[in-house]
Enzyme design. Structure first.
Site, PDB file in Angstrom:
ATOM      1  N   TRP A   1      63.448   5.036  -9.566  1.00  0.00           N
ATOM      2  CA  TRP A   1      64.175   4.223 -10.537  1.00  0.00           C
ATOM      3  C   TRP A   1      64.257   4.954 -11.882  1.00  0.00           C
ATOM      4  O   TRP A   1      65.267   4.919 -12.566  1.00  0.00           O
ATOM      5  CB  TRP A   1      63.455   2.876 -10.737  1.00  0.00           C
ATOM      6  N   HIS A   2      63.164   5.654 -12.227  1.00  0.00           N
ATOM      7  CA  HIS A   2      63.133   6.310 -13.526  1.00  0.00           C
ATOM      8  C   HIS A   2      64.130   7.463 -13.611  1.00  0.00           C
ATOM      9  O   HIS A   2      64.660   7.730 -14.686  1.00  0.00           O
ATOM     10  CB  HIS A   2      61.722   6.818 -13.844  1.00  0.00           C
ATOM     11  N   GLY A   3      64.373   8.144 -12.547  1.00  0.00           N
ATOM     12  CA  GLY A   3      65.333   9.224 -12.643  1.00  0.00           C
ATOM     13  C   GLY A   3      65.475   9.993 -11.354  1.00  0.00           C
ATOM     14  O   GLY A   3      64.602   9.952 -10.488  1.00  0.00           O
TER      15      GLY A   3
END
Lengths: 323, 500
Positions: free
Chosen positions: B321-323
């Site tokens: 989700w973060h990257g």
């Protein structure tokens, strides 16, 4: 809501007043800068009543890897003139437009130096510097020219409140490059050299052409700045010591040929003419030093080694003593 | 529009003034228009993507509510898949493509799919998750479908939390758009106070530390191990002040207008265990994963091996989700393994606690805190690294650096000689802009943060400030504003979480 608005107005007024006081009274006394470094240092040196301010670009402070004495030109000058307080306000790529803004700022200040040293770097007129997007200093020039806003330069800068017109990379790359009065290409041709067939000599020749072979126009924005600097200094009774910085004249002649001498001498004559019309001596050091006084680690440039910096400092000392 | 921009300092007071001036029935439309202006200040046409997500989930919500049996599930799946496709396309297409290309090259296959030249729409992961939260809650019948398209759009687009959260739940936010909010002095002051502390954390602490951190992380091989250790420590402070600063500004901005958003951080660096850290860090995201993935998978009421799988999966997804980068995935996995490790350690808890009872409780607390903090620092090294090889290098040097600092301090104390300490400080000063003064300046900022966090942890910061005499309160505001104006970072920096 009325109470809230009243309190908010009082609070904002207090904050604004405190900000002006901090920048006027506190910041110059601090050992570190609160605002934009160039402007903050200028405030500090004005507050400390330095007699001579030395404006300049990277040449002032640069020292080569082989130098044993790494002192800047201003430090060498200060050492040889112990009775005069000298401070430099320099940053890589500072040019006459920035110096004009600094003098303009000084003219509005209650503290003024006795004299200012202005180096004129011949490369600064070439598109390699004049048009380079990273060398414009729009922010500094804006705040120096808007004296009151300079108290708020730090917060306005953080919030990007002032959107100054910046030159784009495209404009820079499309700027014409001249050999005398003849257009020989655009900046892109001189910065984007990937031709493997090009000899080292050709690369150096191109660099000398790109940096120095323009025909200096009377209407160049830096020439206009120089005239303005002379005008402001005259009005504010500040002595000016203008000198043309040394260039590697020997290297230029070797790679470009006799045209190099002819063109650069023509350009320096035009600068000296402006100074002489205004009764200012022209300290032309452009052709005084041979290649041995320059630092050649990266490419042919105007950066001086230890002996070169000492030579300039001595010449400046003589010039100041003469006046 | 960035919170730390001049535009927001003009935009926000105008929006607040007009919000309280116009009649209640127009306020939803007004806030929606304001949110559109706020979002379009980044890349205007990306609002179309946001509009597509809103449209899909708005209709999905209504259809789920109207349908029965398997149709409900079908609409839910359709909505989740469509929303995720948008996210996958913009955020992960190039990442997966690059990895597939790598595999194809390894086996010598011809791989014809090219890369997309697209920029990730700002805050996409945040608003897609908020939108998904709505359809899932409607499916679970915990929330009624919103039939007013404008109100639903505002739920996804509400400008204070549009680009970096907190990721709100429909039960908390939707009904607030129907409530009448008045200008209440105390509440407005409370909101502004929160915003002020948020700005201080972001502009003064995070942006100042950013300079040191980025110099080291951009070329870690140029620096010694103690410098790397300090840079990782500074990054931990930077990312906390950056993100919690953003959240405070968001929560404060909403509060000024009368809206209550959820708190995203609760003094995470005071955690005494990794599970506690995740109850205190980015709360809105991790409760999202807990409610919509972890618990539906069985949560902790499953056999140990299945629980391990659930935890690892949740943290893998959180990393993703973060990257779209392997460093984020490994960061997520690492935290998953920390949690598994913590539970495994729990098996031996009795023996450990019997042993620890020999020590005073303050010592036990300190050891728990230290282990947790060092593990978190470790994970931040991976999170901030540019690539896996840098992450490995940073991790090794993190421990070597810690050992070297400890050794130098001990040597200085034992031999009454400052030379080892001086030597290590010189290395630590290397990335500083000019003078060593800045290092002590950074430490001073961290000390201010620590004191404020301790007060907040023990008593609740905002309440403590509220009960002070007026001149003390004003002095605090005054110092904070002047600090922001004069000792903030040198230039405008985006919030780290904007990229997610």
């Amino acid at each position: 809501m009325k109470r809230f608005l009243l309190l908010l107005t009082i609070f904002i007024t207090c904050v604004f007043s405190a900000q002006i006081m901090i920048n006027k009274l506190v910041a110059p006394r601090l050992p570190f800068t609160l605002g934009i470094p160039g402007i903050s240092n200028l405030d500090k040196y004005l507050y400390l009543d330095y007699k001579i301010l030395y404006f300049g670009d990277s040449v002032i402070k640069y020292s080569g890897p082989k130098d044993t004495d790494k002192s800047s030109i201003s430090e060498l000058l200060a050492k040889s003139s112990p009775t005069t307080s000298i401070a430099d306000i320099s940053s890589p790529a500072y040019h006459l437009k920035v110096f004009e803004a600094m003098l303009n700022y000084i003219s509005n200040s209650s503290h003024k130096p006795e004299a200012i040293i202005i180096p004129v770097n011949l490369r600064s007129f070439s598109p390699s510097w004049d048009m380079a997007p990273g060398d414009q200093f729009e922010n500094e020039i804006f705040y120096l020219n808007h004296h009151f806003l300079s108290y708020f330069s730090k917060p306005l800068n953080i919030l990007q409140a002032i959107k100054t017109k910046a030159l784009s990379e495209e404009t820079f790359m499309a700027t014409p490059v001249y050999y005398g009065q003849e257009k020989i290409g655009i900046v892109k041709n001189f910065t984007d050299i990937k031709n493997p067939d090009m000899s080292e000599e050709d690369i150096l020749k191109n660099k000398y052409i790109f940096y120095y072979m323009y025909d200096l126009s009377e209407d160049h924005r830096f020439i206009r700045s120089l005239k303005k600097i002379i005008e402001i200094a005259d009005k504010t009774n500040i002595k000016l010591y203008v000198y043309i910085t040394p260039i590697d004249f020997e290297g230029g002649t070797k790679y470009v040929g006799s045209d190099f001498a002819e063109q650069t001498k023509n350009n320096t004559k035009k600068i000296c003419a402006i100074l002489e019309i205004n009764n200012l001596p022209c300290l032309n050091l452009a052709f005084d030093l041979d290649s041995g006084y320059f630092d050649f680690d990266e490419f042919p440039n105007e950066h001086l080694n230890e002996q070169g910096r000492k030579y300039v400092a001595d010449k400046l000392k003589e010039s100041i003593a003469d006046k | 529009m960035l919170f730390n921009s001049f535009s927001y300092f003009i935009f926000f007071p105008i929006v607040v003034a007009l919000y309280f001036t116009i009649p209640h029935k127009y306020r939803t439309v007004f806030l929606l228009l304001s949110s559109c202006i706020f979002y379009m200040a980044f890349v205007p046409y990306y609002i179309l993507i946001l509009f597509a997500v809103i449209l899909i989930d708005y209709y999905a919500g209504i259809k789920i509510e109207e349908s029965l049996g398997s149709k409900r599930k079908a609409y839910l799946l359709l909505s989740i898949i469509s929303t995720c496709i948008v996210l996958m396309f913009f955020k992960y297409f190039n990442f997966f493509n690059a990895n597939l290309l790598g595999i194809a090259n390894f086996f010598g296959w011809n791989y014809p799919i090219g890369f997309l030249k697209i920029i990730l729409p700002i805050g996409l992961s945040f608003h897609t998750f908020q939108s998904l939260s709505y359809v899932i809650e409607v499916y679970w019948k915990k929330q009624k479908a919103e039939h007013n398209f404008l109100t639903y759009s505002l739920y996804v687009m509400f400008f204070p939390q549009l680009v970096a959260g907190p990721i709100e739940r429909p039960q908390n936010l939707l009904h607030q758009f129907y409530e009448r909010h008045y200008f209440e002095y105390e509440r407005v002051i409370l909101g502004l106070r929160k915003m002020l502390w948020g700005f201080f954390k972001k502009i003064v602490i995070a942006d100042n530390l950013a300079l040191y951190v980025s110099r080291v992380f951009d070329s870690p091989h140029d620096y010694s191990s103690p410098t790397i250790f300090i840079a990782i420590f500074f990054f931990a402070i930077q990312i906390y002040c950056d993100f919690s600063g953003y959240s405070d500004i968001a929560v404060g901005s909403a509060k000024v207008m009368g809206f209550n958003l959820m708190e995203n951080f609760k003094n995470p660096y005071f955690s005494l265990s990794i599970p506690e850290f995740w109850r205190r860090w980015h709360i809105s995201l991790f409760t999202w994963f807990k409610d919509y993935i972890y618990i539906p998978l069985g949560g902790s009421r499953v056999i140990f091996s299945r629980w391990c799988f659930n935890i690892i999966l949740v943290f893998l997804l959180s990393g993703l989700w973060h990257g779209a980068n392997w460093t984020y995935i490994i960061w997520g996995l690492l935290h998953g393994f920390f949690l598994v490790g913590y539970r495994l350690a729990g098996i031996f808890t009795k023996k450990i606690s019997n042993f620890l009872q020999l020590f005073p409780s303050a010592f036990k607390i300190f050891i728990n805190w230290l282990i947790t903090f060092l593990l978190v620092l470790n994970s931040w090294a991976i999170f901030r690294a540019k690539n896996i090889s840098d992450a490995y290098y940073l991790l090794i040097n993190f421990w070597v650096g810690l050992f070297n600092i400890f050794k130098s301090i001990s040597a200085s104390i034992i031999h009454f000689n400052l030379y080892p300490l001086k030597n290590i400080l010189q290395k630590i000063f290397a990335p500083l802009p000019g003078s060593s003064f800045y290092f002590f300046f950074y430490l001073g900022l961290i000390a201010i943060l620590t004191i404020v966090e301790i007060i907040d942890y023990k008593f609740n910061l905002l309440k403590i400030v509220s009960i002070q005499r007026r001149w003390i309160r004003w002095l605090i505001y005054f110092a904070a504003v002047l600090g922001i104006m004069n000792i903030g970072g040198t230039r405008q920096l985006e919030f780290i979480y904007f990229q997610f």
